[in-house]
Design a protein around this motif. Sequence first.
Motif, PDB file in Angstrom:
ATOM      1  N   ALA A  95       0.854  -1.188   0.000  1.00 21.91           N
ATOM      2  CA  ALA A  95       0.000   0.000   0.000  1.00 21.91           C
ATOM      3  C   ALA A  95       0.893   1.242   0.000  1.00 21.91           C
ATOM      4  O   ALA A  95       2.060   1.177   0.384  1.00 21.91           O
ATOM      5  N   ARG A  96       0.340   2.365  -0.429  1.00 17.43           N
ATOM      6  CA  ARG A  96       1.161   3.576  -0.523  1.00 17.43           C
ATOM      7  C   ARG A  96       1.856   3.837   0.808  1.00 17.43           C
ATOM      8  O   ARG A  96       1.243   3.820   1.868  1.00 17.43           O
ATOM      9  N   ALA A  97       3.167   4.055   0.736  1.00 19.50           N
ATOM     10  CA  ALA A  97       3.969   4.238   1.940  1.00 19.50           C
ATOM     11  C   ALA A  97       4.945   5.382   1.719  1.00 19.50           C
ATOM     12  O   ALA A  97       5.112   5.882   0.601  1.00 19.50           O
ATOM     13  N   VAL A  98       5.586   5.809   2.801  1.00 20.47           N
ATOM     14  CA  VAL A  98       6.605   6.851   2.704  1.00 20.47           C
ATOM     15  C   VAL A  98       7.717   6.376   1.783  1.00 20.47           C
ATOM     16  O   VAL A  98       8.189   5.244   1.907  1.00 20.47           O
ATOM     17  N   PRO A  99       8.132   7.181   0.806  1.00 21.17           N
ATOM     18  CA  PRO A  99       9.234   6.763  -0.071  1.00 21.17           C
ATOM     19  C   PRO A  99      10.456   6.333   0.730  1.00 21.17           C
ATOM     20  O   PRO A  99      10.833   6.979   1.713  1.00 21.17           O
ATOM     21  N   GLY A 100      11.053   5.220   0.323  1.00 15.20           N
ATOM     22  CA  GLY A 100      12.229   4.708   1.024  1.00 15.20           C
ATOM     23  C   GLY A 100      11.913   3.819   2.201  1.00 15.20           C
ATOM     24  O   GLY A 100      12.829   3.363   2.895  1.00 15.20           O
ATOM     25  N   SER A 101      10.622   3.536   2.440  1.00 15.07           N
ATOM     26  CA  SER A 101      10.247   2.629   3.526  1.00 15.07           C
ATOM     27  C   SER A 101      10.654   1.203   3.183  1.00 15.07           C
ATOM     28  O   SER A 101      10.866   0.859   2.020  1.00 15.07           O
ATOM     29  N   VAL A 102      10.737   0.362   4.216  1.00 17.97           N
ATOM     30  CA  VAL A 102      11.007  -1.049   3.998  1.00 17.97           C
ATOM     31  C   VAL A 102       9.918  -1.879   4.669  1.00 17.97           C
ATOM     32  O   VAL A 102       9.467  -1.551   5.772  1.00 17.97           O
ATOM     33  N   HIS A 103       9.444  -2.894   3.954  1.00 15.33           N
ATOM     34  CA  HIS A 103       8.535  -3.897   4.496  1.00 15.33           C
ATOM     35  C   HIS A 103       9.278  -5.225   4.502  1.00 15.33           C
ATOM     36  O   HIS A 103       9.934  -5.575   3.512  1.00 15.33           O
ATOM     37  N   ALA A 104       9.186  -5.961   5.602  1.00 12.92           N
ATOM     38  CA  ALA A 104       9.793  -7.292   5.694  1.00 12.92           C
ATOM     39  C   ALA A 104       8.734  -8.246   6.218  1.00 12.92           C
ATOM     40  O   ALA A 104       8.079  -7.968   7.233  1.00 12.92           O
ATOM     41  N   LEU A 105       8.538  -9.379   5.540  1.00  8.90           N
ATOM     42  CA  LEU A 105       7.429 -10.278   5.847  1.00  8.90           C
ATOM     43  C   LEU A 105       7.883 -11.725   5.815  1.00  8.90           C
ATOM     44  O   LEU A 105       8.522 -12.166   4.854  1.00  8.90           O
ATOM     45  N   ALA A 106       7.541 -12.468   6.875  1.00  7.05           N
ATOM     46  CA  ALA A 106       7.767 -13.908   6.936  1.00  7.05           C
ATOM     47  C   ALA A 106       6.416 -14.594   7.131  1.00  7.05           C
ATOM     48  O   ALA A 106       5.365 -13.947   7.143  1.00  7.05           O
ATOM     49  N   LEU A 107       6.454 -15.913   7.299  1.00  7.52           N
ATOM     50  CA  LEU A 107       5.213 -16.681   7.386  1.00  7.52           C
ATOM     51  C   LEU A 107       4.318 -16.215   8.533  1.00  7.52           C
ATOM     52  O   LEU A 107       3.098 -16.132   8.400  1.00  7.52           O
ATOM     53  N   GLY A 108       4.921 -15.883   9.662  1.00 13.06           N
ATOM     54  CA  GLY A 108       4.137 -15.510  10.836  1.00 13.06           C
ATOM     55  C   GLY A 108       3.840 -14.039  10.972  1.00 13.06           C
ATOM     56  O   GLY A 108       3.262 -13.604  11.978  1.00 13.06           O
ATOM     57  N   GLY A 109       4.204 -13.232   9.985  1.00 14.27           N
ATOM     58  CA  GLY A 109       3.957 -11.801  10.060  1.00 14.27           C
ATOM     59  C   GLY A 109       5.209 -11.021   9.718  1.00 14.27           C
ATOM     60  O   GLY A 109       6.233 -11.586   9.316  1.00 14.27           O
ATOM     61  N   GLY A 110       5.140  -9.700   9.863  1.00 19.06           N
ATOM     62  CA  GLY A 110       6.282  -8.896   9.472  1.00 19.06           C
ATOM     63  C   GLY A 110       6.275  -7.531  10.119  1.00 19.06           C
ATOM     64  O   GLY A 110       5.588  -7.289  11.119  1.00 19.06           O
ATOM     65  N   TYR A 111       7.023  -6.624   9.506  1.00 19.86           N
ATOM     66  CA  TYR A 111       7.233  -5.300  10.089  1.00 19.86           C
ATOM     67  C   TYR A 111       7.518  -4.327   8.957  1.00 19.86           C
ATOM     68  O   TYR A 111       8.163  -4.683   7.959  1.00 19.86           O
TER      69      TYR A 111
END
Length: 262
Positions: free
Chosen positions: A25-41
């Motif tokens: 989804a639209r996010a602050v430019p330069g943001s990072v999303h990290a996702l594994a099977l049980g969830g992410g950050y």
Amino acid sequence: MEPKVEHSDGFLLPGGHDSLTRGVARAVPGSVHALALGGGYAVGPRDGRTVYFGRNRPLVHVCVGEDDQQVSRRHGELTHRHGRWWLRNTGRRPIRLPRSQWLFAEDGAIPLTEGYTPLHLPGSRDREHLLEVYVTGLDGDQRRSRHDADTDPPRPYALTPDEKLMLVALGRNYLLREPNPKPLTWKEAALWLAELQPDAGWTAKKLEHRVGAVRDRLSRRGVPGLTRDEVGEPVGNALNDNLLRELVRSTALVPTDLELLG
């Protein structure tokens, strides 16, 4: 012992969150999303900000391989500095990146490109644990459908007839669709070329020099994984493997080119 991590700077992604292959989804430019099977950050960019991932849930922002003791408690980290997110392996086992590249703890940090990067952490009994990472671009990466847009053609690289011939010889196993192809050795490919062009003076050294020139040219065009600095030591077949996979992927080399070998 490492302190427990705080999640107050970013926000948690729940288990069952959509794969990051679909974008974010639209996010602050330069943001990072990290996702594994049980969830992410997910968290925005700030110099020195670090996202930890690994097996020990209280010590990391993203828990991956929670029940697998082959995964380190803190297996790696994503750190923002100089306007980019950098990946570092802090675990006991290497991390597999795209293009079959491996990142070891002694390799230091490498920069991540914008968009989607899958990371695979090897576990026990042939298990692999997926960590999806997505770095948001300058436009916030709000993806939109392009149902009616023209399909982008592959970008075949311009090769001279001699370059194509030598690369077909070196990469014949890739064009034969073998499941885990490897480049021929310099000597094997040079012998093949010498039979096809007995007056051309093909030797293993000449072939190595000519292929190196093609790698340098493509590297300057932005193709990753074609220099020793990127791959690290020991190099082995990695440089030629990355080159041949890129040429096949871009259709610069296709199976019908095997006809050049007679």
